[in-house]
Design a protein around this motif. Structure first.
Motif, PDB file in Angstrom:
ATOM      1  N   TYR A  17       0.843  -1.196   0.000  1.00 53.29           N
ATOM      2  CA  TYR A  17       0.000   0.000   0.000  1.00 53.29           C
ATOM      3  C   TYR A  17       0.878   1.246   0.000  1.00 53.29           C
ATOM      4  CZ  TYR A  17      -3.769   3.098   1.814  1.00 53.29           C
ATOM      5  OH  TYR A  17      -4.693   4.095   2.017  1.00 53.29           O
ATOM      6  N   ASP A  39      -3.919   3.474   8.395  1.00 52.83           N
ATOM      7  CA  ASP A  39      -4.979   2.698   7.757  1.00 52.83           C
ATOM      8  C   ASP A  39      -4.907   1.229   8.142  1.00 52.83           C
ATOM      9  OD1 ASP A  39      -5.784   5.054   6.605  1.00 52.83           O
ATOM     10  OD2 ASP A  39      -5.203   4.506   4.558  1.00 52.83           O
ATOM     11  N   HIS A  73     -17.389  -0.911   4.521  1.00 56.56           N
ATOM     12  CA  HIS A  73     -16.937   0.396   4.072  1.00 56.56           C
ATOM     13  C   HIS A  73     -18.115   1.362   3.973  1.00 56.56           C
ATOM     14  CE1 HIS A  73     -14.451   3.329   2.042  1.00 56.56           C
ATOM     15  NE2 HIS A  73     -15.216   3.318   0.971  1.00 56.56           N
ATOM     16  N   TYR A  79     -16.032  -3.840   0.940  1.00 57.83           N
ATOM     17  CA  TYR A  79     -14.901  -3.178   0.324  1.00 57.83           C
ATOM     18  C   TYR A  79     -13.706  -4.121   0.377  1.00 57.83           C
ATOM     19  CZ  TYR A  79     -11.885   0.635  -1.028  1.00 57.83           C
ATOM     20  OH  TYR A  79     -11.016   1.440  -1.707  1.00 57.83           O
ATOM     21  N   TYR A  81     -10.003  -4.714   0.408  1.00 56.68           N
ATOM     22  CA  TYR A  81      -8.796  -3.940   0.664  1.00 56.68           C
ATOM     23  C   TYR A  81      -7.583  -4.511  -0.041  1.00 56.68           C
ATOM     24  CZ  TYR A  81     -11.126  -1.190   4.205  1.00 56.68           C
ATOM     25  OH  TYR A  81     -11.969  -0.327   4.844  1.00 56.68           O
ATOM     26  N   MET A 115     -16.705  -3.339  -3.782  1.00 59.59           N
ATOM     27  CA  MET A 115     -15.873  -2.257  -4.310  1.00 59.59           C
ATOM     28  C   MET A 115     -14.409  -2.549  -4.008  1.00 59.59           C
ATOM     29  SD  MET A 115     -17.977   1.167  -3.189  1.00 59.59           S
ATOM     30  CE  MET A 115     -17.023   2.288  -4.213  1.00 59.59           C
ATOM     31  N   ASN A 117     -10.434  -0.531  -4.440  1.00 56.88           N
ATOM     32  CA  ASN A 117      -9.637   0.612  -4.834  1.00 56.88           C
ATOM     33  C   ASN A 117      -8.459   0.068  -5.630  1.00 56.88           C
ATOM     34  OD1 ASN A 117      -8.709   3.463  -4.596  1.00 56.88           O
ATOM     35  ND2 ASN A 117      -6.992   2.456  -3.595  1.00 56.88           N
ATOM     36  N   PHE A 119      -4.848   1.684  -7.464  1.00 56.23           N
ATOM     37  CA  PHE A 119      -4.029   2.844  -7.787  1.00 56.23           C
ATOM     38  C   PHE A 119      -3.685   2.841  -9.262  1.00 56.23           C
ATOM     39  CE2 PHE A 119      -3.316   2.702  -3.230  1.00 56.23           C
ATOM     40  CZ  PHE A 119      -3.291   4.037  -2.892  1.00 56.23           C
ATOM     41  N   GLU A 138     -15.244   6.162  -9.412  1.00 56.82           N
ATOM     42  CA  GLU A 138     -14.584   7.421  -9.123  1.00 56.82           C
ATOM     43  C   GLU A 138     -13.158   7.334  -9.621  1.00 56.82           C
ATOM     44  OE1 GLU A 138     -13.824   8.180  -4.932  1.00 56.82           O
ATOM     45  OE2 GLU A 138     -14.398  10.265  -5.254  1.00 56.82           O
ATOM     46  N   GLU A 139     -12.648   8.426 -10.128  1.00 54.95           N
ATOM     47  CA  GLU A 139     -11.270   8.453 -10.600  1.00 54.95           C
ATOM     48  C   GLU A 139     -10.667   9.789 -10.200  1.00 54.95           C
ATOM     49  OE1 GLU A 139      -9.726   8.705 -14.965  1.00 54.95           O
ATOM     50  OE2 GLU A 139     -10.041   6.594 -14.462  1.00 54.95           O
ATOM     51  N   THR A 140      -9.462   9.768  -9.686  1.00 49.13           N
ATOM     52  CA  THR A 140      -8.765  10.982  -9.283  1.00 49.13           C
ATOM     53  C   THR A 140      -7.451  11.038 -10.033  1.00 49.13           C
ATOM     54  OG1 THR A 140      -9.732  10.806  -7.086  1.00 49.13           O
ATOM     55  CG2 THR A 140      -7.817  12.234  -7.303  1.00 49.13           C
TER      56      THR A 140
END
Length: 151
Positions: A17, A39, A73, A79, A81, A115, A117, A119, A138-140
């Protein structure tokens, strides 16, 4: 996974992570280490709770080293991880199998959505999620202005 395997799995996950955050450029190494530790402590605090299910392959498939940790989550959302298939076992369908197991666990605990995440730069993971029917929610994106700005 067994209780004896959990500390090593947790430490490896924390390091992965941290590395992902640094590689993606979202955090400096110092910031990433602090966030990973925080986290990890928050997520592992619920170990044993009904909604947190670290598990991996067992018996004959133990060598596949599939691991997926689930935790609450959002309402009715499980969620994921972490999903890890060791490099020597990739490309054999183990990621898809782990996703299917995670979906079944999600359903079994009464949730309706899974869901994950991921990177930026993890093309294999993004490809797997898309192939099994997951959509981007969602995208950042970021730009390091210290690297130089025109004009």
């Amino acid at each position: 996974m067994t209780a004896a395997e959990y500390p090593a799995w947790l430490a490896a996950g924390e390091q992965g992570y941290l590395a992902d955050m640094v590689r993606a450029g979202s955090h400096t190494p110092e910031q990433a280490r602090k966030k990973a530790e925080e986290d990890s402590a928050r997520c592992s605090a619920g170990r044993g709770h009904l909604r947190q299910h670290p598990f991996g392959a067992s018996g004959r498939r133990r060598a596949d080293r599939q691991r997926l940790a689930q935790a609450r989550h959002l309402p009715e959302v499980t969620y994921g991880y972490s999903l890890v298939v060791d490099p020597e076992f990739r490309g054999r369908g183990h990621g898809r199998s782990a996703m299917a197991i995670g979906e079944q666990v999600t359903w079994d605990v009464g949730d309706r959505v899974v869901m994950f995440n991921v990177f930026g730069g993890h093309e294999a993971a993004m490809s797997l999620y898309t192939a099994v029917g997951y959509r981007v929610v969602e995208e950042t994106r970021s730009c390091d202005l210290a690297a130089g700005v025109d004009g």
